[in-house]
Design a protein around this motif. Structure first.
Motif, PDB file in Angstrom:
ATOM      1  N   TRP A  11      52.778  64.622  94.236  1.00  0.00           N
ATOM      2  CA  TRP A  11      53.030  65.943  94.805  1.00  0.00           C
ATOM      3  C   TRP A  11      53.682  66.942  93.848  1.00  0.00           C
ATOM      4  O   TRP A  11      53.879  68.100  94.201  1.00  0.00           O
ATOM      5  CB  TRP A  11      53.839  65.841  96.082  1.00  0.00           C
ATOM      6  N   HIS A  14      51.629  69.956  93.589  1.00  0.00           N
ATOM      7  CA  HIS A  14      51.050  70.416  94.856  1.00  0.00           C
ATOM      8  C   HIS A  14      51.671  71.741  95.295  1.00  0.00           C
ATOM      9  O   HIS A  14      52.866  71.960  95.160  1.00  0.00           O
ATOM     10  CB  HIS A  14      51.272  69.352  95.940  1.00  0.00           C
ATOM     11  N   ILE A  18      56.450  71.307  99.925  1.00  0.00           N
ATOM     12  CA  ILE A  18      56.545  70.392 101.060  1.00  0.00           C
ATOM     13  C   ILE A  18      57.996  70.379 101.544  1.00  0.00           C
ATOM     14  O   ILE A  18      58.913  70.151 100.742  1.00  0.00           O
ATOM     15  CB  ILE A  18      56.119  68.971 100.660  1.00  0.00           C
ATOM     16  N   LYS A  23      59.509  65.153 103.194  1.00  0.00           N
ATOM     17  CA  LYS A  23      59.489  64.218 102.071  1.00  0.00           C
ATOM     18  C   LYS A  23      60.395  63.023 102.354  1.00  0.00           C
ATOM     19  O   LYS A  23      60.035  61.872 102.068  1.00  0.00           O
ATOM     20  CB  LYS A  23      59.953  64.923 100.786  1.00  0.00           C
ATOM     21  N   GLN A  51      58.347  71.748  93.101  1.00  0.00           N
ATOM     22  CA  GLN A  51      58.105  70.779  94.173  1.00  0.00           C
ATOM     23  C   GLN A  51      59.125  69.632  94.160  1.00  0.00           C
ATOM     24  O   GLN A  51      59.381  69.022  95.193  1.00  0.00           O
ATOM     25  CB  GLN A  51      56.689  70.208  94.057  1.00  0.00           C
ATOM     26  N   TYR A 232      46.019  60.778  94.937  1.00  0.00           N
ATOM     27  CA  TYR A 232      46.325  62.205  94.888  1.00  0.00           C
ATOM     28  C   TYR A 232      47.142  62.558  93.648  1.00  0.00           C
ATOM     29  O   TYR A 232      47.922  61.760  93.146  1.00  0.00           O
ATOM     30  CB  TYR A 232      47.111  62.607  96.138  1.00  0.00           C
ATOM     31  N   GLY A 233      46.958  63.777  93.168  1.00  0.00           N
ATOM     32  CA  GLY A 233      47.791  64.316  92.102  1.00  0.00           C
ATOM     33  C   GLY A 233      47.263  64.021  90.719  1.00  0.00           C
ATOM     34  O   GLY A 233      46.101  63.709  90.501  1.00  0.00           O
ATOM     35  N   ILE A 280      50.003  66.757 102.985  1.00  0.00           N
ATOM     36  CA  ILE A 280      49.237  67.573 102.027  1.00  0.00           C
ATOM     37  C   ILE A 280      48.221  68.485 102.699  1.00  0.00           C
ATOM     38  O   ILE A 280      47.558  69.269 102.012  1.00  0.00           O
ATOM     39  CB  ILE A 280      48.541  66.690 100.984  1.00  0.00           C
TER      40      ILE A 280
END
Length: 282
Positions: A11, A14, A18, A23, A51, A232-233, A280
């Motif tokens: 993340w 991202h 968030i 988190k 982030q 992801y990421g 996400i």
């Protein structure tokens, strides 16, 4: 086979931000799964990585009372390491050490030699706070910047860094360049040459190449693997088109096929996976 879950890597690039409480809830769910380690945050410039700017707030609200899973935080300099060392729940301090001069400057704003001096100070600091250093050898399997790369360069820097008392190294396929022959060559040389050290693989990959990368590293003796749920990421400092992380689901699948025992709680893993999907897409 150790699986290190890396939500921080998933993340950090991202957008949008968030919420911190979300988190915390997600990380506390990951702590129920049975991962060896969770790479949960970074003590780096909030301007560069907004982030992860809430890492200090997050760590104080993680429940590690009912888990054997360890926490790892990434730093880019001694200042970040000193901040991370103030938090008792953190076991490992990770430092991205690139053998590409171009990428080291891009990632930490320091040359390779300057980074070695940084690591030297961090390695001296961490034992005072009962922390261990984990070095990520960025661009460990090659790089797209034209800098010279060879297995001998990797071995050279691991020899120097291990001389500082560092015992854990993860070879990072930062932009997904790793070829089977290089993966096999590195691990089959490093593991016998440094039996006292632990070597891991931090692969970035496209969906078509995940299995061969894991299989090649595993067959060469590697037993430590980083992943991120859903793959992801990726590293936002490496290039514009991110190559995703190794999907944790695939690591678990491989472990189920090749290991007699697996520490992962599959039900809790699925709960975490659904939580991450929500994080996400909100």
């Amino acid at each position: 086979m150790k699986i290190i879950e890396c939500p921080r890597d998933a993340w950090q690039g991202h957008h949008p931000f968030i919420p911190t409480d979300n988190k915390i809830a997600y990380l506390n769910q990951l702590l129920k799964v049975g991962f060896d380690t969770i790479d949960f945050g970074s003590f780096v410039s909030p301007k560069l990585m907004p982030q992860v700017s809430d890492t200090a707030e997050i760590v104080e609200k993680l429940d590690i009372s009912q888990t054997a899973t360890k926490l790892l935080a990434i730093v880019a300099n001694e200042r970040g390491a000193r901040e991370a060392c103030q938090f008792t729940p953190i076991s490992y301090i990770g430092y991205p050490f690139s053998i590409s001069e171009t990428f080291q400057l891009r990632n930490t704003n320091a040359t390779i030699e300057a980074s070695f001096k940084n690591v030297s100070r961090i390695a001296e600091l961490c034992p005072k706070y009962s922390k261990e250093v984990v070095i990520y050898i960025s661009m460990g399997f090659g790089n797209p910047y034209g800098d010279t790369w060879s297995p001998e360069i990797v071995l050279h820097w691991i020899e120097r860094l291990s001389g500082l008392g560092i015992a854990t190294f993860s070879l990072a396929d930062t932009v997904g360049l790793a070829h089977d022959e290089d993966i096999h060559s590195l691990f089959s040389q490093l593991i016998p040459a440094f039996p006292e050290l632990e070597f891991g693989a931090h692969f970035h990959t496209i969906p078509q190449t995940w299995e061969q990368k894991i299989k090649t590293a595993y067959n060469a003796g590697c037993r430590r693997f980083d992943g991120a749920l859903l793959g992801y990421g990726g590293c936002p400092m490496a290039q514009n088109d991110l190559v995703g992380n190794m999907p944790t689901e695939r690591l678990v699948e491989f472990s189920q096929k090749n290991e007699r025992q697996i520490a992962i709680n599959l039900k809790e893993l699925e709960v975490a996976r659904q939580m991450f999907l929500q994080l996400i897409t909100e």
